[in-house]
Design a protein around this motif. Structure first.
Motif, PDB file in Angstrom:
ATOM      1  N   GLY A 101       0.821  -1.205   0.000  1.00  0.00           N
ATOM      2  CA  GLY A 101       0.000   0.000   0.000  1.00  0.00           C
ATOM      3  C   GLY A 101       0.852   1.251   0.000  1.00  0.00           C
ATOM      4  N   PRO A 102       0.305   2.384  -0.463  1.00  0.00           N
ATOM      5  CA  PRO A 102       1.126   3.585  -0.669  1.00  0.00           C
ATOM      6  C   PRO A 102       1.716   4.194   0.595  1.00  0.00           C
ATOM      7  CG  PRO A 102      -1.212   4.072  -0.963  1.00  0.00           C
ATOM      8  CD  PRO A 102      -1.094   2.575  -0.869  1.00  0.00           C
ATOM      9  N   ASN A 103       0.976   4.193   1.683  1.00  0.00           N
ATOM     10  CA  ASN A 103       1.481   4.831   2.897  1.00  0.00           C
ATOM     11  C   ASN A 103       2.758   4.144   3.376  1.00  0.00           C
ATOM     12  OD1 ASN A 103       1.796   6.296   5.238  1.00  0.00           O
ATOM     13  ND2 ASN A 103      -0.292   6.024   5.945  1.00  0.00           N
ATOM     14  N   ARG A 104       2.689   2.851   3.543  1.00  0.00           N
ATOM     15  CA  ARG A 104       3.845   2.091   4.023  1.00  0.00           C
ATOM     16  C   ARG A 104       4.959   2.044   2.984  1.00  0.00           C
ATOM     17  NH1 ARG A 104       3.663  -4.388   5.463  1.00  0.00           N
ATOM     18  NH2 ARG A 104       5.922  -4.720   5.615  1.00  0.00           N
ATOM     19  N   ALA A 105       4.587   1.802   1.715  1.00  0.00           N
ATOM     20  CA  ALA A 105       5.598   1.630   0.673  1.00  0.00           C
ATOM     21  C   ALA A 105       6.374   2.909   0.400  1.00  0.00           C
ATOM     22  CB  ALA A 105       4.938   1.130  -0.618  1.00  0.00           C
ATOM     23  N   VAL A 106       5.674   4.031   0.291  1.00  0.00           N
ATOM     24  CA  VAL A 106       6.352   5.301   0.027  1.00  0.00           C
ATOM     25  C   VAL A 106       7.278   5.660   1.180  1.00  0.00           C
ATOM     26  CG1 VAL A 106       5.978   7.790  -0.210  1.00  0.00           C
ATOM     27  CG2 VAL A 106       4.612   6.181  -1.565  1.00  0.00           C
ATOM     28  N   THR A 107       6.808   5.473   2.404  1.00  0.00           N
ATOM     29  CA  THR A 107       7.643   5.751   3.575  1.00  0.00           C
ATOM     30  C   THR A 107       8.907   4.895   3.559  1.00  0.00           C
ATOM     31  OG1 THR A 107       5.698   6.343   4.894  1.00  0.00           O
ATOM     32  CG2 THR A 107       7.703   5.762   6.101  1.00  0.00           C
ATOM     33  N   GLU A 108       8.755   3.624   3.216  1.00  0.00           N
ATOM     34  CA  GLU A 108       9.904   2.718   3.184  1.00  0.00           C
ATOM     35  C   GLU A 108      10.888   3.099   2.085  1.00  0.00           C
ATOM     36  OE1 GLU A 108      10.788  -2.013   2.337  1.00  0.00           O
ATOM     37  OE2 GLU A 108       8.916  -1.440   3.340  1.00  0.00           O
ATOM     38  N   LEU A 109      10.388   3.505   0.918  1.00  0.00           N
ATOM     39  CA  LEU A 109      11.268   3.898  -0.182  1.00  0.00           C
ATOM     40  C   LEU A 109      12.105   5.122   0.185  1.00  0.00           C
ATOM     41  CD1 LEU A 109       8.875   3.440  -3.233  1.00  0.00           C
ATOM     42  CD2 LEU A 109      10.921   2.081  -2.728  1.00  0.00           C
ATOM     43  N   VAL A 110      11.477   6.096   0.793  1.00  0.00           N
ATOM     44  CA  VAL A 110      12.206   7.299   1.199  1.00  0.00           C
ATOM     45  C   VAL A 110      13.237   6.958   2.272  1.00  0.00           C
ATOM     46  CG1 VAL A 110      11.991   9.550   2.323  1.00  0.00           C
ATOM     47  CG2 VAL A 110      10.366   8.883   0.535  1.00  0.00           C
ATOM     48  N   GLU A 111      12.880   6.068   3.187  1.00  0.00           N
ATOM     49  CA  GLU A 111      13.818   5.657   4.228  1.00  0.00           C
ATOM     50  C   GLU A 111      15.028   4.944   3.628  1.00  0.00           C
ATOM     51  OE1 GLU A 111      15.704   5.119   7.756  1.00  0.00           O
ATOM     52  OE2 GLU A 111      13.966   6.380   7.352  1.00  0.00           O
ATOM     53  N   ARG A 112      14.796   4.090   2.649  1.00  0.00           N
ATOM     54  CA  ARG A 112      15.916   3.402   1.997  1.00  0.00           C
ATOM     55  C   ARG A 112      16.851   4.398   1.336  1.00  0.00           C
ATOM     56  NH1 ARG A 112      12.831  -1.476  -1.295  1.00  0.00           N
ATOM     57  NH2 ARG A 112      11.831  -2.458   0.511  1.00  0.00           N
ATOM     58  N   ALA A 113      16.273   5.366   0.626  1.00  0.00           N
ATOM     59  CA  ALA A 113      17.095   6.363  -0.055  1.00  0.00           C
ATOM     60  C   ALA A 113      17.905   7.171   0.949  1.00  0.00           C
ATOM     61  CB  ALA A 113      16.210   7.285  -0.897  1.00  0.00           C
ATOM     62  N   PHE A 114      17.268   7.634   2.022  1.00  0.00           N
ATOM     63  CA  PHE A 114      17.975   8.462   2.992  1.00  0.00           C
ATOM     64  C   PHE A 114      19.073   7.671   3.697  1.00  0.00           C
ATOM     65  CE2 PHE A 114      18.796  10.538   7.004  1.00  0.00           C
ATOM     66  CZ  PHE A 114      18.942  11.862   6.602  1.00  0.00           C
ATOM     67  N   THR A 115      18.779   6.427   4.045  1.00  0.00           N
ATOM     68  CA  THR A 115      19.790   5.600   4.708  1.00  0.00           C
ATOM     69  C   THR A 115      21.012   5.414   3.818  1.00  0.00           C
ATOM     70  OG1 THR A 115      18.115   4.418   6.001  1.00  0.00           O
ATOM     71  CG2 THR A 115      20.242   3.323   5.716  1.00  0.00           C
ATOM     72  N   ALA A 116      20.778   5.167   2.529  1.00  0.00           N
ATOM     73  CA  ALA A 116      21.893   4.988   1.593  1.00  0.00           C
ATOM     74  C   ALA A 116      22.677   6.284   1.424  1.00  0.00           C
ATOM     75  CB  ALA A 116      21.366   4.515   0.242  1.00  0.00           C
ATOM     76  N   TRP A 117      22.006   7.392   1.355  1.00  0.00           N
ATOM     77  CA  TRP A 117      22.653   8.676   1.079  1.00  0.00           C
ATOM     78  C   TRP A 117      23.373   9.271   2.278  1.00  0.00           C
ATOM     79  CZ3 TRP A 117      17.861  11.097  -1.737  1.00  0.00           C
ATOM     80  CH2 TRP A 117      17.778  10.585  -3.034  1.00  0.00           C
TER      81      TRP A 117
END
Length: 225
Positions: A101-117
């Motif tokens: 679902g969008p709420n969980r998935a979008v939050t997780e995608l942004v978290e992955r990007a920030f953690t990597a960066w």
């Protein structure tokens, strides 16, 4: 002197001369990437040679070719883990994201990007990317990564729209752009090679504010659950 982010426990420090600290292939690969990045940042990509990278780590030239085809392959590996959002950086599983679902998935995608960066290596590479982009090839890689991510993530947004979870009046590929483009600003402002813990915290705050705004603006009541 302010402690550099990501250097706790010696992370990011120059390796000792001689044999790499351990013979594990992944560790050796990481030491090679760290050495290449230091040299790229110090003297530029064009002036750096495979021999210099090997010398920096304390291995023979041939040891590099067990892990990389050459200098460009090392740059490409750094780009994949610390460049713009890409399917590789986000570790995309489209079916799993759609199901979440969008709420969980979008939050997780942004978290992955920030953690990597926000790692030390990613911060240093981003500064290199901004200051010493490798000609037209670097720009092409930048654009290709962004467009591939837009293409791949458009499908979950399209399915969420069909399920009534995301506003249907917004184009899916544009939604992907609007999600990720603004969080490049905290990178430029705060996540550079000399980023401190407070810099990372400031970037995190900006990213969190954007994420909240995006979710509030884009999701329907069904998608917010």
């Amino acid at each position: 002197m302010q402690e550099k982010y990501g250097r706790n426990n010696g992370e990011g420090d120059p390796p000792r001369r001689g044999r790499p600290p351990n013979s594990d292939g992944r560790a050796t690969r990481d030491h090679l990437l760290d050495a290449a990045l230091r040299l790229f940042a110090r003297q530029g990509y064009a002036a750096t040679t495979v021999r210099q990278i090997a010398t920096e780590v304390g291995v023979r030239d041939s040891a590099i070719y067990a892990h990389f085809a050459g200098k460009q392959a090392m740059y490409d590996a750094l780009f994949a883990e610390a460049g713009p959002v890409s399917p590789e950086l986000l570790d995309l599983d489209i079916d799993a994201l759609t199901e979440a679902g969008p709420n969980r998935a979008v939050t997780e995608l942004v978290e992955r990007a920030f953690t990597a960066w926000s790692t030390y290596r990613a911060c240093l590479f981003f500064e290199l990317l901004v200051q010493h982009n490798v000609g037209s090839a670097g720009i092409d890689n930048l654009l290709a990564g962004i467009e591939t991510t837009r293409d791949r993530l458009a499908e979950p947004f399209r399915q969420w729209q069909e399920a009534g979870q995301v506003r249907a009046d917004l184009e899916p590929r544009q939604l992907v752009w609007e999600l990720f483009a603004p969080i490049q600003v905290p990178r430029v402002l705060h996540l550079r090679g000399d980023a401190s813990d407070s810099d990372v915290a400031a970037a995190r705050s900006m990213v969190d504010d954007h994420l909240d705004f995006f979710l509030t603006t884009v999701l329907t009541s069904e998608g917010s659950e």
